[in-house]
Design a protein around this motif. Structure first.
Motif, mmCIF file in Angstrom:
data_model
loop_
_atom_site.group_PDB
_atom_site.id
_atom_site.type_symbol
_atom_site.label_atom_id
_atom_site.label_comp_id
_atom_site.label_asym_id
_atom_site.label_seq_id
_atom_site.Cartn_x
_atom_site.Cartn_y
_atom_site.Cartn_z
ATOM 1 N N GLN A 22 0.856 -1.184 0.000
ATOM 2 C CA GLN A 22 0.000 0.000 0.000
ATOM 3 C C GLN A 22 0.890 1.231 0.000
ATOM 4 O O GLN A 22 1.808 1.348 0.806
ATOM 5 C CB GLN A 22 -0.925 0.052 1.213
ATOM 6 C CG GLN A 22 -1.863 1.244 1.111
ATOM 7 C CD GLN A 22 -2.629 1.538 2.394
ATOM 8 O OE1 GLN A 22 -2.162 1.236 3.475
ATOM 9 N NE2 GLN A 22 -3.791 2.155 2.257
ATOM 10 N N ILE A 23 0.615 2.127 -0.894
ATOM 11 C CA ILE A 23 1.535 3.252 -1.046
ATOM 12 C C ILE A 23 1.121 4.429 -0.161
ATOM 13 O O ILE A 23 -0.046 4.630 0.148
ATOM 14 C CB ILE A 23 1.640 3.704 -2.522
ATOM 15 C CG1 ILE A 23 0.323 4.309 -3.014
ATOM 16 C CG2 ILE A 23 2.063 2.554 -3.415
ATOM 17 C CD1 ILE A 23 0.445 4.973 -4.369
ATOM 18 N N LYS A 24 2.136 5.150 0.241
ATOM 19 C CA LYS A 24 1.950 6.436 0.898
ATOM 20 C C LYS A 24 2.903 7.411 0.232
ATOM 21 O O LYS A 24 4.111 7.161 0.144
ATOM 22 C CB LYS A 24 2.243 6.365 2.398
ATOM 23 C CG LYS A 24 2.019 7.726 3.083
ATOM 24 C CD LYS A 24 2.234 7.647 4.586
ATOM 25 C CE LYS A 24 1.909 8.977 5.251
ATOM 26 N NZ LYS A 24 2.117 8.938 6.717
ATOM 27 N N THR A 25 2.362 8.491 -0.259
ATOM 28 C CA THR A 25 3.179 9.477 -0.940
ATOM 29 C C THR A 25 2.902 10.852 -0.368
ATOM 30 O O THR A 25 2.098 11.008 0.541
ATOM 31 C CB THR A 25 2.933 9.443 -2.457
ATOM 32 O OG1 THR A 25 3.906 10.250 -3.127
ATOM 33 C CG2 THR A 25 1.533 9.952 -2.813
ATOM 34 N N ARG A 26 3.606 11.838 -0.913
ATOM 35 C CA ARG A 26 3.415 13.197 -0.391
ATOM 36 C C ARG A 26 3.480 14.219 -1.521
ATOM 37 O O ARG A 26 4.183 14.051 -2.501
ATOM 38 C CB ARG A 26 4.453 13.517 0.693
ATOM 39 C CG ARG A 26 5.858 13.863 0.247
ATOM 40 C CD ARG A 26 6.641 12.751 -0.352
ATOM 41 N NE ARG A 26 8.074 12.987 -0.414
ATOM 42 C CZ ARG A 26 8.714 13.636 -1.382
ATOM 43 N NH1 ARG A 26 8.050 14.175 -2.360
ATOM 44 N NH2 ARG A 26 10.032 13.754 -1.348
ATOM 45 N N ILE A 27 2.684 15.244 -1.342
ATOM 46 C CA ILE A 27 2.788 16.457 -2.143
ATOM 47 C C ILE A 27 3.653 17.405 -1.328
ATOM 48 O O ILE A 27 3.329 17.708 -0.183
ATOM 49 C CB ILE A 27 1.394 17.053 -2.418
ATOM 50 C CG1 ILE A 27 0.590 16.116 -3.330
ATOM 51 C CG2 ILE A 27 1.498 18.444 -3.020
ATOM 52 C CD1 ILE A 27 -0.863 16.517 -3.498
ATOM 53 N N ALA A 28 4.789 17.847 -1.895
ATOM 54 C CA ALA A 28 5.780 18.560 -1.072
ATOM 55 C C ALA A 28 6.238 19.869 -1.716
ATOM 56 O O ALA A 28 7.401 19.996 -2.133
ATOM 57 C CB ALA A 28 6.973 17.647 -0.814
ATOM 58 N N PRO A 29 5.370 20.866 -1.774
ATOM 59 C CA PRO A 29 5.771 22.161 -2.342
ATOM 60 C C PRO A 29 6.596 22.991 -1.367
ATOM 61 O O PRO A 29 6.671 22.684 -0.174
ATOM 62 C CB PRO A 29 4.425 22.839 -2.619
ATOM 63 C CG PRO A 29 3.526 22.280 -1.553
ATOM 64 C CD PRO A 29 3.968 20.851 -1.346
ATOM 65 N N LEU A 59 0.315 15.986 2.778
ATOM 66 C CA LEU A 59 0.829 17.298 2.368
ATOM 67 C C LEU A 59 2.001 17.638 3.267
ATOM 68 O O LEU A 59 1.872 17.683 4.488
ATOM 69 C CB LEU A 59 -0.251 18.370 2.499
ATOM 70 C CG LEU A 59 0.234 19.820 2.256
ATOM 71 C CD1 LEU A 59 0.782 19.985 0.843
ATOM 72 C CD2 LEU A 59 -0.904 20.814 2.523
ATOM 73 N N ARG A 60 3.154 17.851 2.651
ATOM 74 C CA ARG A 60 4.362 18.259 3.375
ATOM 75 C C ARG A 60 4.877 19.524 2.722
ATOM 76 O O ARG A 60 5.151 19.553 1.523
ATOM 77 C CB ARG A 60 5.437 17.164 3.304
ATOM 78 C CG ARG A 60 6.608 17.433 4.224
ATOM 79 C CD ARG A 60 7.739 16.463 3.979
ATOM 80 N NE ARG A 60 8.621 16.913 2.904
ATOM 81 C CZ ARG A 60 9.422 16.102 2.214
ATOM 82 N NH1 ARG A 60 9.421 14.818 2.448
ATOM 83 N NH2 ARG A 60 10.205 16.592 1.270
#
Length: 321
Positions: A22-29, A59-60
């Motif tokens: 199971q994936i966990k990702t991030r949006i990191a602006p 969100l990071r």
């Protein structure tokens, strides 16, 4: 059919890569400028990859670059995600929540612990060289290892910390889009900075520490950050961060305007300026679909983008006029 790609400092050979975890990702602006179309595309790809596989999106916001931080840039991140209709499962809900609970400045001691591991191994040295001094010695702007053997104390005033990259060091990893990638790290990013002259940990350290702390196992980035991926994998290999070395990676194509990637320095191309000029969410999604060559798919919002999204269908090059 296998394609071999030669992309500046790295080589990739495309082969299918899948993950069953199971994936966990991030949006990191970063709140260092107003977001542009390239940021919107990266957000959309990251979000779609996770939602397509019932994954988790965090969100990071990377705010260590405090010299360029402005409150309006921070607000723009939340406004853009709301404008695009992109949801996320973890992270700050608004600027106040971010600054009180999620700012990277709250995690400086944790970053220092990672730096200490490098210090204990004798991998770090002090370097007071300025950018102009480096540029005068290197036409390509690559660090010429000036201070590697100077043995300056780490507490030398106005000195950055650099990590020793052994000669001929190459980093290889699997990319879900590009396949097997190899980066000549010692040649293309020699002895990169891990702590800035102001004592703040550099991006490469902070990013890997944050990904580890958040449990991120899918890292989605633009191709311009391929060298950063190699640098962070090098750091992970030397600090025992196996969760990072086991992560999956996707390096997506960049939007190019006039032969150069889009930059936050071009305010006229920012999403906030486009919104002021009357851009609607539907028009933004249609523009992203057009850039990807998916304009016949009827994409008008986040959900229709998700329905059309196929990682393998991303184009190799994206032009923006």
């Amino acid at each position: 059919m296998t394609r071999q790609l030669y992309l500046a400092a790295f080589t990739c050979i495309t082969t299918p890569v899948e993950t069953k975890q199971q994936i966990k990702t991030r949006i990191a602006p970063t709140p260092s400028g107003y977001l542009h179309l390239g940021n919107a595309l990266s957000f959309a790809i990251t979000w779609a990859l996770a939602r397509q596989q019932q994954g988790i999106v965090a969100l990071r916001i990377d705010d260590l670059d405090n010299a360029r931080f402005r409150p309006e840039y921070l607000q723009d991140i939340f406004d853009t995600l709301d404008f695009m209709g992109l949801d996320y499962d973890e992270g700050p809900r608004n600027p106040q929540d971010f600054q009180e609970n999620y700012s990277q400045l709250l995690r400086l001691p944790t970053y220092q612990m990672q730096l200490d591991k490098l210090v204990q191994q004798g991998m770090v040295y002090a370097c007071p060289c300025s950018r102009s001094q480096i540029a005068a010695l290197s036409l390509q702007g690559l660090y010429p290892l000036t201070c590697r053997d100077e043995h300056l104390p780490l507490d030398t005033p106005n000195a950055a910390w650099r990590v020793r990259i052994p000669e001929d060091t190459t980093i290889s990893f699997q990319d879900q889009l590009l396949g097997h990638c190899t980066v000549a790290l010692a040649l293309e990013m020699p002895d990169f900075v891990v702590r800035r002259k102001d004592g703040i940990p550099a991006y490469q350290i902070a990013s890997i520490v944050d990904d580890l702390a958040m449990g991120v196992n899918l890292i989605v980035r633009g191709e311009d950050l391929m060298l950063s991926t190699a640098a962070q994998l090098f750091l992970a290999q030397h600090t025992g961060a196996t969760a990072f070395t086991d992560a999956a990676f996707v390096h997506h194509p960049l939007i190019v305007s006039g032969g150069n990637k889009l930059s936050k320095s071009h305010d006229a191309l920012s999403l906030t300026e486009m919104r002021k000029a009357g851009l609607t969410p539907k028009q933004l999604w249609q523009k992203l679909a057009e850039l990807l060559g998916w304009q016949d798919a009827g994409i008008a919002d986040a959900q229709s983008f998700l329905s059309r999204f196929r990682l393998q269908d991303l184009p190799r090059h994206i032009a923006h006029v």
